[in-house]
Design a protein around this motif. Structure first.
Motif, mmCIF file in Angstrom:
data_model
loop_
_atom_site.group_PDB
_atom_site.id
_atom_site.type_symbol
_atom_site.label_atom_id
_atom_site.label_comp_id
_atom_site.label_asym_id
_atom_site.label_seq_id
_atom_site.Cartn_x
_atom_site.Cartn_y
_atom_site.Cartn_z
ATOM 1 N N ALA A 172 -77.748 55.201 -50.937
ATOM 2 C CA ALA A 172 -76.829 54.266 -51.592
ATOM 3 C C ALA A 172 -75.397 54.378 -51.084
ATOM 4 N N TYR A 173 -75.084 55.471 -50.404
ATOM 5 C CA TYR A 173 -73.693 55.736 -50.016
ATOM 6 C C TYR A 173 -73.079 54.622 -49.158
ATOM 7 N N PRO A 174 -73.729 54.168 -48.077
ATOM 8 C CA PRO A 174 -73.079 53.146 -47.233
ATOM 9 C C PRO A 174 -72.735 51.869 -48.001
ATOM 10 N N ALA A 175 -73.669 51.387 -48.829
ATOM 11 C CA ALA A 175 -73.413 50.162 -49.582
ATOM 12 C C ALA A 175 -72.293 50.367 -50.598
ATOM 13 N N THR A 176 -72.266 51.546 -51.238
ATOM 14 C CA THR A 176 -71.223 51.815 -52.225
ATOM 15 C C THR A 176 -69.861 51.916 -51.558
ATOM 16 N N LEU A 177 -69.806 52.544 -50.398
ATOM 17 C CA LEU A 177 -68.542 52.624 -49.667
ATOM 18 C C LEU A 177 -68.062 51.228 -49.271
ATOM 19 N N ARG A 178 -68.976 50.386 -48.826
ATOM 20 C CA ARG A 178 -68.593 49.008 -48.484
ATOM 21 C C ARG A 178 -67.997 48.309 -49.704
ATOM 22 N N ASN A 179 -68.585 48.567 -50.870
ATOM 23 C CA ASN A 179 -68.080 47.946 -52.090
ATOM 24 C C ASN A 179 -66.685 48.468 -52.431
ATOM 25 N N VAL A 180 -66.464 49.768 -52.250
ATOM 26 C CA VAL A 180 -65.147 50.357 -52.487
ATOM 27 C C VAL A 180 -64.107 49.690 -51.592
ATOM 28 N N LEU A 181 -64.402 49.568 -50.304
ATOM 29 C CA LEU A 181 -63.462 48.956 -49.369
ATOM 30 C C LEU A 181 -63.214 47.495 -49.724
ATOM 31 N N HIS A 182 -64.259 46.815 -50.163
ATOM 32 C CA HIS A 182 -64.118 45.407 -50.531
ATOM 33 C C HIS A 182 -63.210 45.250 -51.752
ATOM 34 N N VAL A 183 -63.362 46.138 -52.726
ATOM 35 C CA VAL A 183 -62.526 46.082 -53.929
ATOM 36 C C VAL A 183 -61.063 46.310 -53.560
ATOM 37 N N VAL A 184 -60.793 47.296 -52.711
ATOM 38 C CA VAL A 184 -59.410 47.566 -52.286
ATOM 39 C C VAL A 184 -58.860 46.374 -51.501
ATOM 40 N N TYR A 185 -59.699 45.780 -50.662
ATOM 41 C CA TYR A 185 -59.303 44.601 -49.878
ATOM 42 C C TYR A 185 -58.936 43.429 -50.793
ATOM 43 N N LEU A 186 -59.753 43.179 -51.801
ATOM 44 C CA LEU A 186 -59.471 42.097 -52.744
ATOM 45 C C LEU A 186 -58.207 42.387 -53.546
ATOM 46 N N MET A 187 -58.011 43.646 -53.899
ATOM 47 C CA MET A 187 -56.806 44.035 -54.628
ATOM 48 C C MET A 187 -55.564 43.733 -53.781
ATOM 49 N N PHE A 188 -55.623 44.095 -52.500
ATOM 50 C CA PHE A 188 -54.491 43.824 -51.620
ATOM 51 C C PHE A 188 -54.266 42.320 -51.461
ATOM 52 N N ASN A 189 -55.341 41.569 -51.279
ATOM 53 C CA ASN A 189 -55.204 40.120 -51.106
ATOM 54 C C ASN A 189 -54.522 39.471 -52.311
ATOM 55 N N GLU A 190 -54.865 39.947 -53.508
ATOM 56 C CA GLU A 190 -54.236 39.397 -54.708
ATOM 57 C C GLU A 190 -52.746 39.742 -54.738
ATOM 58 N N GLY A 191 -52.403 40.899 -54.201
ATOM 59 C CA GLY A 191 -51.000 41.265 -54.124
ATOM 60 C C GLY A 191 -50.263 40.535 -53.018
ATOM 61 N N TYR A 192 -50.976 40.223 -51.936
ATOM 62 C CA TYR A 192 -50.358 39.569 -50.771
ATOM 63 C C TYR A 192 -50.090 38.092 -51.054
ATOM 64 N N VAL A 193 -51.094 37.392 -51.583
ATOM 65 C CA VAL A 193 -50.940 36.004 -52.027
ATOM 66 C C VAL A 193 -51.634 35.888 -53.376
ATOM 67 N N SER A 194 -50.853 35.755 -54.423
ATOM 68 C CA SER A 194 -51.407 35.745 -55.770
ATOM 69 C C SER A 194 -52.238 34.486 -56.007
ATOM 70 N N SER A 195 -53.291 34.631 -56.786
ATOM 71 C CA SER A 195 -54.139 33.478 -57.084
ATOM 72 C C SER A 195 -53.464 32.509 -58.031
ATOM 73 N N ASP A 196 -52.477 32.985 -58.799
ATOM 74 C CA ASP A 196 -51.717 32.085 -59.666
ATOM 75 C C ASP A 196 -50.352 32.704 -59.938
ATOM 76 N N GLY A 197 -49.581 32.053 -60.776
ATOM 77 C CA GLY A 197 -48.242 32.552 -61.054
ATOM 78 C C GLY A 197 -47.181 31.837 -60.227
ATOM 79 N N ASP A 198 -45.929 32.213 -60.445
ATOM 80 C CA ASP A 198 -44.799 31.527 -59.814
ATOM 81 C C ASP A 198 -44.409 32.133 -58.470
ATOM 82 N N ASP A 199 -44.720 33.404 -58.256
ATOM 83 C CA ASP A 199 -44.326 34.084 -57.028
ATOM 84 C C ASP A 199 -45.456 34.065 -56.002
#
Length: 406
Positions: A172-199
């Motif tokens: 299970a390790y490889p798939a779980t690691l991929r999921n961890v990286l994906h979550v961090v990637y999505l977190m950064f994307n939301e910070g880079y260009v927010s899905s909503d809001g004024d900024d």
């Protein structure tokens, strides 16, 4: 957590997953341990700025959290109380320096495959980032009770899955690691260009994603994709000072003042990327980082190596099959040659890309092709679909500027 000096806040964020890991391992109850650690972090944020940081801050947090957990279990004279008391007894200044750090285990559990990305991000920010529910709710522009419910459901989902507090097995390790990286990637994307809001973005969220990316890289220094993801985030975030006007309006990449970009982050990102590529198999984060590096290395927009970028996007599209990658590839192809070639690439993508991005790219390519009326229509359509108000204003302004020039 109340406002604290940056040094105290940074220390608490570093210690949060370590303390949670120790307490969850001792008690066997991740859910209750996470709540107890949150209370300990809040207590530390209240007391340490005025009273000073303890000689052994990790032990202080673990003792405080363990006592909170014992209080939670007081009505249940169970084995868990005795095990938690053991954690209290062991959390002394004399504790061994080489005691187990369960940070990576905490992160893997927060990114459990049974969770939705939104729930995994929220739980990761609280358990690994040490943020309070209020801070996370503020970052995502939702009411605090809504975020509290999301985090509570995430922990309940993990408990229902039967996942224990341990690293995933070899299968299970490889798939779980991929999921961890994906979550961090999505977190950064939301910070880079927010899905909503004024900024346009949420810098605090992007910073937290980079901090967690550094943590993953430090724990897994030989993993090429962990290195590639950190490189990608640094290379993109390096442009932050030039991405918006003083009033917060977006500035297109081609129009940014590149002298304002963070050269230290660019150098660090390129070094990480070079090291990752040298270790073997190339993954999607390394490819995205390589594209970002080509942009960051170009002294001016006119010096951009569009043929190489287009080739990398083609490889990334074959690897991922993502229609969003196809959109980016279309822009690179248009910039490298004829905008008509880029427009041809995005034919048939209608309905496969959510939100405003397809209309925005189509408008840009039509503008390059000289079809002003069609470009205006698609800029206006993109503005109607955009949920980020800064992007919405930018797209409307581009349509208005073209109309004024027509």
């Amino acid at each position: 957590m109340t406002a604290s000096p940056p040094a105290v806040e940074d220390l608490l964020r570093d210690l949060a997953p370590q303390v949670l890991g120790a307490l969850a391992r001792q008690s066997g109850d991740f859910d209750a341990a996470e709540d107890a650690v949150q209370e300990a972090l809040i207590a530390a944020a209240d007391h340490w700025p005025g009273e000073g940081v303890p000689d052994n801050p990790r032990a202080w947090l673990l003792r405080t959290a363990a006592r909170r957990l014992i209080d939670q279990h007081r009505s249940d004279e169970a084995r868990a109380n005795r095990e938690v008391q053991t954690a209290v007894d062991q959390a002394t200044p004399a504790a061994p320096a080489n005691e187990t750090d369960d940070t990576l285990t905490v992160l893997f559990l927060c990114c459990h495959p049974s969770l939705t990305p939104a729930s995994a991000i929220a739980l990761t920010l609280r358990a690994v980032g040490g943020l309070t529910t209020r801070q996370i709710a503020h970052a995502f522009l939702v009411p605090e009770p809504t975020m509290a419910q999301r985090i509570s459901r995430a922990k309940a989902t993990i408990k229902a899955s039967g996942a224990g507090f341990s690293m995933p097995g070899p299968d299970a390790y490889p798939a779980t690691l991929r999921n961890v990286l994906h979550v961090v990637y999505l977190m950064f994307n939301e910070g880079y260009v927010s899905s909503d809001g004024d900024d346009l973005g949420r810098p605090d969220l992007a910073d937290e994603a980079i901090r967690i990316g550094r943590l993953v890289h430090a724990e897994l220094p030989d993993d090429s994709e962990a290195s590639g993801l950190l490189a990608l985030m640094l290379l993109l975030d390096a442009r932050r000072p030039g991405r918006t006007t003083s009033g917060g309006e977006p500035i297109p990449l081609a129009e940014q003042d590149r002298s304002r970009w963070d050269r230290a982050k660019i150098a660090e990102g390129i070094a990480l990327l070079d090291g990752a590529i040298g270790r073997g198999r190339i993954g999607e984060y390394q490819l995205q980082a390589a594209i970002a590096a080509l942009h960051d290395r170009a002294p001016t927009a006119g010096d951009t190596d569009w043929p190489q970028i287009a080739a990398l996007y083609e490889l990334l599209e074959r690897m991922t099959g993502s229609p969003v990658v196809r959109l980016n590839r279309a822009v690179a192809v248009a910039m490298d040659g004829d905008p008509a070639d880029g427009l041809a690439l995005i034919e048939g993508l209608d309905g496969s890309v959510a939100g405003h991005r397809l209309d925005a790219v189509r408008a840009h390519l039509l503008e390059l092709a000289g079809d002003t009326e069609a470009a205006i229509r698609h800029y206006r359509a993109a503005a109607r679909l955009a949920t980020n108000l800064a992007e919405q204003r930018h797209l409307s302004m581009r349509a208005a500027r073209l109309r004024a020039q027509a």
